[in-house]
Design an enzyme around this catalytic site. Structure first.
Site, PDB file in Angstrom:
ATOM      1  N   GLY A 133     102.816  15.780  48.919  1.00 29.52           N
ATOM      2  CA  GLY A 133     102.907  16.181  47.474  1.00 29.52           C
ATOM      3  C   GLY A 133     102.636  17.532  47.376  1.00 29.52           C
TER       4      GLY A 133
ATOM      5  N   ILE B 294     100.266  20.046  46.303  1.00 26.45           N
ATOM      6  CA  ILE B 294      99.350  20.905  46.692  1.00 26.45           C
ATOM      7  C   ILE B 294      99.000  20.661  48.313  1.00 26.45           C
ATOM      8  CG2 ILE B 294      96.947  21.587  46.572  1.00 26.45           C
ATOM      9  CD1 ILE B 294      96.826  20.641  43.603  1.00 26.45           C
TER      10      ILE B 294
ATOM     11  N   ASN C  86     101.851   7.764  50.665  1.00 30.15           N
ATOM     12  CA  ASN C  86     102.719   6.469  50.313  1.00 30.15           C
ATOM     13  C   ASN C  86     104.046   6.788  49.617  1.00 30.15           C
ATOM     14  OD1 ASN C  86     102.306   7.048  47.677  1.00 30.15           O
ATOM     15  ND2 ASN C  86     100.760   5.237  47.279  1.00 30.15           N
TER      16      ASN C  86
ATOM     17  N   SER D 282     104.560   7.736  46.680  1.00 34.54           N
ATOM     18  CA  SER D 282     104.833   7.362  45.234  1.00 34.54           C
ATOM     19  C   SER D 282     105.045   8.725  44.540  1.00 34.54           C
ATOM     20  CB  SER D 282     103.574   6.643  44.650  1.00 34.54           C
ATOM     21  OG  SER D 282     102.611   7.756  45.067  1.00 34.54           O
TER      22      SER D 282
ATOM     23  N   SER E   5      88.716  18.250  39.870  1.00 35.65           N
ATOM     24  CA  SER E   5      89.434  18.928  38.786  1.00 35.65           C
ATOM     25  C   SER E   5      88.414  19.577  37.830  1.00 35.65           C
ATOM     26  CB  SER E   5      90.344  17.858  37.972  1.00 35.65           C
ATOM     27  OG  SER E   5      90.820  18.339  36.861  1.00 35.65           O
TER      28      SER E   5
ATOM     29  N   TYR F 276      92.429   9.586  33.876  1.00 39.96           N
ATOM     30  CA  TYR F 276      92.473  10.237  35.246  1.00 39.96           C
ATOM     31  C   TYR F 276      91.303  11.116  35.354  1.00 39.96           C
ATOM     32  CZ  TYR F 276      93.923  14.329  37.493  1.00 39.96           C
ATOM     33  OH  TYR F 276      93.762  15.356  38.813  1.00 39.96           O
TER      34      TYR F 276
ATOM     35  N   LYS G 143      88.342  10.926  38.578  1.00 39.44           N
ATOM     36  CA  LYS G 143      87.831  12.094  39.382  1.00 39.44           C
ATOM     37  C   LYS G 143      86.422  12.218  39.168  1.00 39.44           C
ATOM     38  CE  LYS G 143      91.668  13.715  40.926  1.00 39.44           C
ATOM     39  NZ  LYS G 143      92.016  13.634  42.372  1.00 39.44           N
TER      40      LYS G 143
ATOM     41  N   PHE H 144      91.421  24.547  39.159  1.00 42.29           N
ATOM     42  CA  PHE H 144      91.784  24.836  37.671  1.00 42.29           C
ATOM     43  C   PHE H 144      93.218  24.413  37.526  1.00 42.29           C
ATOM     44  CE2 PHE H 144      87.948  25.901  35.058  1.00 42.29           C
ATOM     45  CZ  PHE H 144      87.021  25.698  36.434  1.00 42.29           C
TER      46      PHE H 144
ATOM     47  N   ARG I  30      94.170  28.908  29.850  1.00 38.94           N
ATOM     48  CA  ARG I  30      93.738  28.182  31.099  1.00 38.94           C
ATOM     49  C   ARG I  30      93.790  29.189  32.085  1.00 38.94           C
ATOM     50  NH1 ARG I  30      93.474  25.075  27.613  1.00 38.94           N
ATOM     51  NH2 ARG I  30      94.275  22.846  27.532  1.00 38.94           N
TER      52      ARG I  30
ATOM     53  N   PRO J  77      97.323  15.963  21.870  1.00 37.43           N
ATOM     54  CA  PRO J  77      96.324  15.292  21.722  1.00 37.43           C
ATOM     55  C   PRO J  77      95.552  15.367  23.256  1.00 37.43           C
ATOM     56  CG  PRO J  77      97.944  14.062  20.887  1.00 37.43           C
ATOM     57  CD  PRO J  77      98.595  15.084  21.713  1.00 37.43           C
TER      58      PRO J  77
HETATM   59  P1  NAD Z   1     101.318  15.015  43.862  1.00 35.71           P
HETATM   60  O1  NAD Z   1     101.464  14.080  43.200  1.00 35.71           O
HETATM   61  O2  NAD Z   1     102.129  16.165  44.053  1.00 35.71           O
HETATM   62  O3  NAD Z   1     100.495  14.750  45.089  1.00 35.71           O
HETATM   63  C1  NAD Z   1      99.924  13.477  45.454  1.00 35.71           C
HETATM   64  C2  NAD Z   1     100.481  13.029  46.654  1.00 35.71           C
HETATM   65  O4  NAD Z   1      99.518  11.607  47.101  1.00 35.71           O
HETATM   66  C3  NAD Z   1     101.751  12.422  46.583  1.00 35.71           C
HETATM   67  O5  NAD Z   1     102.696  12.826  47.668  1.00 35.71           O
HETATM   68  C4  NAD Z   1     101.682  10.895  46.396  1.00 35.71           C
HETATM   69  O6  NAD Z   1     102.776  10.242  46.832  1.00 35.71           O
HETATM   70  C5  NAD Z   1     100.435  10.622  47.341  1.00 35.71           C
HETATM   71  N1  NAD Z   1      99.590   9.345  46.821  1.00 35.71           N
HETATM   72  C6  NAD Z   1      99.277   8.997  45.623  1.00 35.71           C
HETATM   73  N2  NAD Z   1      98.684   7.824  45.639  1.00 35.71           N
HETATM   74  C7  NAD Z   1      98.651   7.525  47.057  1.00 35.71           C
HETATM   75  C8  NAD Z   1      97.948   6.357  47.811  1.00 35.71           C
HETATM   76  N3  NAD Z   1      97.192   5.333  47.075  1.00 35.71           N
HETATM   77  N4  NAD Z   1      98.069   6.374  49.074  1.00 35.71           N
HETATM   78  C9  NAD Z   1      98.680   7.381  50.004  1.00 35.71           C
HETATM   79  N5  NAD Z   1      99.478   8.476  49.027  1.00 35.71           N
HETATM   80  C10 NAD Z   1      99.137   8.535  47.656  1.00 35.71           C
HETATM   81  O7  NAD Z   1      99.867  15.662  43.162  1.00 35.71           O
HETATM   82  P2  NAD Z   1      99.173  17.169  43.540  1.00 35.71           P
HETATM   83  O8  NAD Z   1      99.371  18.155  42.459  1.00 35.71           O
HETATM   84  O9  NAD Z   1      99.495  17.501  44.819  1.00 35.71           O
HETATM   85  O10 NAD Z   1      97.662  16.727  43.424  1.00 35.71           O
HETATM   86  C11 NAD Z   1      96.917  16.742  44.670  1.00 35.71           C
HETATM   87  C12 NAD Z   1      95.418  16.215  44.313  1.00 35.71           C
HETATM   88  O11 NAD Z   1      94.943  17.295  43.499  1.00 35.71           O
HETATM   89  C13 NAD Z   1      95.530  14.659  43.281  1.00 35.71           C
HETATM   90  O12 NAD Z   1      94.560  14.127  43.738  1.00 35.71           O
HETATM   91  C14 NAD Z   1      95.336  15.536  41.893  1.00 35.71           C
HETATM   92  O13 NAD Z   1      94.613  14.441  41.225  1.00 35.71           O
HETATM   93  C15 NAD Z   1      94.348  16.682  42.286  1.00 35.71           C
HETATM   94  N6  NAD Z   1      94.476  17.899  41.263  1.00 35.71           N
HETATM   95  C16 NAD Z   1      95.685  18.188  40.847  1.00 35.71           C
HETATM   96  C17 NAD Z   1      95.928  18.994  39.790  1.00 35.71           C
HETATM   97  C18 NAD Z   1      97.283  19.716  39.532  1.00 35.71           C
HETATM   98  O14 NAD Z   1      97.370  20.273  38.203  1.00 35.71           O
HETATM   99  N7  NAD Z   1      98.211  19.790  40.314  1.00 35.71           N
HETATM  100  C19 NAD Z   1      94.619  19.721  39.206  1.00 35.71           C
HETATM  101  C20 NAD Z   1      93.544  19.212  39.368  1.00 35.71           C
HETATM  102  C21 NAD Z   1      93.309  18.165  40.692  1.00 35.71           C
HETATM  103  N1  UFG Z   2     101.319  23.319  27.429  1.00 35.46           N
HETATM  104  C1  UFG Z   2     102.531  23.598  26.142  1.00 35.46           C
HETATM  105  N2  UFG Z   2     103.839  23.063  26.605  1.00 35.46           N
HETATM  106  C2  UFG Z   2     103.936  22.291  27.475  1.00 35.46           C
HETATM  107  C3  UFG Z   2     102.896  21.824  28.562  1.00 35.46           C
HETATM  108  C4  UFG Z   2     101.643  22.507  28.401  1.00 35.46           C
HETATM  109  O1  UFG Z   2     102.448  24.385  25.355  1.00 35.46           O
HETATM  110  O2  UFG Z   2     105.381  21.818  27.737  1.00 35.46           O
HETATM  111  C5  UFG Z   2     100.289  24.031  27.190  1.00 35.46           C
HETATM  112  C6  UFG Z   2      99.083  23.174  26.812  1.00 35.46           C
HETATM  113  O3  UFG Z   2      98.964  22.746  25.452  1.00 35.46           O
HETATM  114  C7  UFG Z   2      97.861  23.849  27.473  1.00 35.46           C
HETATM  115  C8  UFG Z   2      98.571  24.551  28.563  1.00 35.46           C
HETATM  116  O4  UFG Z   2      99.894  24.560  28.319  1.00 35.46           O
HETATM  117  O5  UFG Z   2      97.363  24.673  26.403  1.00 35.46           O
HETATM  118  C9  UFG Z   2      98.363  23.901  29.856  1.00 35.46           C
HETATM  119  O6  UFG Z   2      98.881  22.694  30.074  1.00 35.46           O
HETATM  120  P1  UFG Z   2      98.979  21.870  31.458  1.00 35.46           P
HETATM  121  O7  UFG Z   2      99.642  20.443  31.028  1.00 35.46           O
HETATM  122  O8  UFG Z   2      99.884  22.819  32.228  1.00 35.46           O
HETATM  123  O9  UFG Z   2      97.536  21.754  31.907  1.00 35.46           O
HETATM  124  P2  UFG Z   2      96.448  21.162  31.546  1.00 35.46           P
HETATM  125  O10 UFG Z   2      95.425  22.423  31.361  1.00 35.46           O
HETATM  126  O11 UFG Z   2      96.611  20.144  30.340  1.00 35.46           O
HETATM  127  O12 UFG Z   2      95.970  20.234  32.879  1.00 35.46           O
HETATM  128  C10 UFG Z   2      95.976  20.583  34.110  1.00 35.46           C
HETATM  129  C11 UFG Z   2      96.477  19.268  34.824  1.00 35.46           C
HETATM  130  C12 UFG Z   2      95.197  18.243  34.649  1.00 35.46           C
HETATM  131  C13 UFG Z   2      94.252  18.943  35.354  1.00 35.46           C
HETATM  132  C14 UFG Z   2      93.677  20.258  34.561  1.00 35.46           C
HETATM  133  C15 UFG Z   2      92.387  20.820  35.371  1.00 35.46           C
HETATM  134  O13 UFG Z   2      97.566  18.715  34.138  1.00 35.46           O
HETATM  135  O14 UFG Z   2      95.571  17.169  35.742  1.00 35.46           O
HETATM  136  O15 UFG Z   2      94.823  21.120  34.696  1.00 35.46           O
HETATM  137  O16 UFG Z   2      92.154  21.889  34.937  1.00 35.46           O
HETATM  138  F1  UFG Z   2      92.855  17.960  35.397  1.00 35.46           F
END
Ligand code: NAD
Ligand code: UFG
Length: 345
Positions: A10, A12, A32, A34, A124, A149, A153, A178, A231, A293
Site C-alpha cells: 500500500g 505508506i 492481500n 485489496s 491515527s 474506522y 484504531k 497525522f 490539518r 459531515p
Molecule cells: P493503503 O490502503 O494504501 O495500504 C494498506 C494495505 O493493506 C493495502 O496494500 C491493502 O491491500 C492491505 N490490506 C488491507 N487489509 C488487509 C488484510 N486484511 N490482509 C492483508 N493486507 C491487507 O493505506 P495506507 O494509506 O498505506 O495506510 C496504511 C495504514 O496506515 C492503515 O492501517 C491506515 O489505516 C493507517 N493510516 C493511514 C492514514 C492515511 O491518511 N493514509 C492515516 C492514519 C492511519
Molecule cells: N477536503 C476538501 N476537499 C476534499 C477532501 C478534503 O476540502 O475533496 C478538506 C477536508 O474537509 C479537511 C482537509 O481537506 O479539512 C483534509 O481532509 P482529508 O480527507 O485529506 O483528511 P482528514 O483529515 O479528513 O483524514 C485523514 C485520513 C484519516 C485519518 C486522519 C488522521 O483520511 O483516515 O487523516 O489525521 F484518520
C-alpha cells in the site's frame, strides 16, 4: 534483521519498505492486495536494487500467518494492513471491524506463537476525537473517533495495551499519524487511490493532471484563519523514517510506547491548494461547498515526544510534499496502471 511488513504493497507501507531496504533490513511483505499494488513493490525493488519476499495473503488467515512465521525468521512486525476509507466504514462497519480489529488479533496470536513480540502499529490522530486544545499530545485522553474506522484504531490500541500488560516480552509502538501526503522523490511510487480520492491532496493532484474537473472545498466557515479546515500534513518519507526510528527504539522499550508522527504545523485547505499551484505551476479550479459531515475544524500534532525519544522530526516542507506529489502524479497520471496499459476511470 528481517522485518514483516503487513500492508507493504500500500501507500505508506511501500515507502517504508523502500526505507527499510535502503537501511539494510530484509523485508517480507504480507498483503492481500485489496488496495495494494504489485507494481509498487516491483518499483521499490528497482529503486533499491534489493529483493522483497512477498506473501499474498490476509492478516486474518491464521494458517497463512503460521506458515509465514515458520518459513521466515521474523524479528519485528510493521503492521500497516487495514482498510482506511472513513465513509466506507460508516456504510459497512462489520467489514472494518473484521479486517482492522479481528485481523490484528489474529496477527498478534500468530506472532505470540512464533515468539515474535515486537510490533509497530499504524494508528491515527483520529483517536484523539474532538474538543482538545491544540496541539495534540500523546498524554491526552483518547476521545470518541467520528467513524467505525477511527474506532477500530482505538480498539486496537486498547487491545495492544492489554497484551503488553499481560506479558512483558511485548514491545509495541502505537504511531499516531497525522495526514500523510507526498511521494518518493523519484516519482516512481506514490499514492494511488482506487476510484475518486477521499482525501484532499490526491484529489488536487488528479485535478492538476486533468483526471477531474475541479476540487470541492468542504466549508470556508470554520473558525480558522481563512475559514477552511486545518490539518498537519506530513511527507510520507518522513513518516517512513519515523517507523524505522520507532522500530529501533523498541528494542530497548518493553511495553507500549506512543508517538505522534506529525510536523507540528497546521495548514489550511487553501494553503495546500496554493502550495500545489506553486509546485505544478498551474491553477487548481475549486468551488466552496458545505462542510463535510464528521470533519473537525483544525488539528495538528505536538511532535516533541518523538523528537526527544526517537531523535526524529519531520524535515520536509509543505512545498516539498506538493512537489513530490506532483512529480509522481505527472509521471503516473493513472497511477500504477500506466505501465500496464489498463484504462482507468
Ligand atoms: P493503503 O490502503 O494504501 O495500504 C494498506 C494495505 O493493506 C493495502 O496494500 C491493502 O491491500 C492491505 N490490506 C488491507 N487489509 C488487509 C488484510 N486484511 N490482509 C492483508 N493486507 C491487507 O493505506 P495506507 O494509506 O498505506 O495506510 C496504511 C495504514 O496506515 C492503515 O492501517 C491506515 O489505516 C493507517 N493510516 C493511514 C492514514 C492515511 O491518511 N493514509 C492515516 C492514519 C492511519
Ligand atoms: N477536503 C476538501 N476537499 C476534499 C477532501 C478534503 O476540502 O475533496 C478538506 C477536508 O474537509 C479537511 C482537509 O481537506 O479539512 C483534509 O481532509 P482529508 O480527507 O485529506 O483528511 P482528514 O483529515 O479528513 O483524514 C485523514 C485520513 C484519516 C485519518 C486522519 C488522521 O483520511 O483516515 O487523516 O489525521 F484518520
Amino acid at each position: 534483521m528481517r522485518i514483516l511488513v503487513t500492508g507493504g504493497a500500500g501507500y505508506i507501507g511501500s515507502h517504508t519498505v523502500l526505507a527499510l531496504l535502503n537501511s539494510g533490513y530484509e523485508v517480507v511483505v504480507l498483503d492481500n492486495f485489496s488496495n495494494g499494488s504489485w507494481e509498487a513493490l516491483l518499483r521499490v525493488e528497482g529503486l533499491t536494487g534489493k529483493r522483497i519476499t512477498l506473501v499474498e495473503g490476509d492478516i486474518g488467515d491464521r494458517g497463512c500467518l503460521d506458515h509465514l512465521f515458520a518459513e521466515n525468521a521474523i524479528d519485528s512486525v510493521l503492521h500497516f494492513a487495514g482498510l482506511k476509507a472513513v465513509g466506507d466504514s460508516m456504510a459497512d462497519p462489520l467489514t472494518y471491524y473484521v479486517n482492522n480489529l479481528a485481523g490484528t488479533l489474529t496477527l498478534c496470536q500468530a506472532m505470540s506463537c512464533a515468539d515474535v513480540h515486537e510490533l509497530v502499529f499504524s494508528s491515527s490522530a483520529t483517536i484523539y476525537g474532538d474538543g482538545h486544545p491544540m496541539p495534540l499530545h500523546e498524554g491526552l485522553p483518547s476521545g470518541r473517533p467520528a467513524s467505525p474506522y477511527g474506532r477500530s484504531k482505538l480498539m486496537v490500541e486498547e487491545v495492544l495495551r492489554d497484551l503488553a500488560g499481560s506479558d512483558n516480552r511485548w514491545r509495541i509502538a502505537l504511531l499516531r499519524y497525522f495526514n500523510p501526503v507526498g511521494a518518493h522523490p523519484s516519482g516512481e511510487i506514490g499514492e494511488d487511490p482506487q476510484g475518486a480520492p477521499n482525501n484532499l491532496v490526491p484529489f488536487i493532484a488528479q485535478v492538476a493532471v486533468g483526471r477531474r474537473d475541479e476540487l470541492v472545498v468542504y466549508g470556508n466557515d470554520y473558525s480558522t484563519p481563512d475559514g477552511t479546515g486545518v490539518r498537519d500534513y506530513i511527507h510520507v518519507m518522513d513518516l517512513a523514517e519515523g517507523h524505522l526510528r520507532a522500530m529501533v527504539a523498541l528494542s530497548e522499550r518493553p511495553g507500549v510506547s506512543v508517538w505522534n508522527l506529525g510536523t507540528g504545523r497546521g495548514h489550511s485547505v487553501l494553503e495546500v491548494i496554493a502550495a500545489f499551484e506553486r509546485a505544478a505551476k498551474r491553477r487548481i479550479p475549486y468551488r466552496i461547498e458545505a462542510r463535510r459531515p464528521g470533519d473537525i475544524a483544525a488539528y495538528w500534532a505536538d511532535s516533541a515526544k518523538a523528537q526527544a525519544e526517537l531523535g526524529w522530526w519531520a524535515r520536509r516542507s509543505l512545498d516539498e510534499m506538493m512537489a513530490d506529489t506532483w512529480h509522481w502524479q505527472q509521471g503516473n497520471p493513472c497511477g500504477y496502471q500506466r505501465k500496464l496499459g489498463i484504462a482507468t476511470g
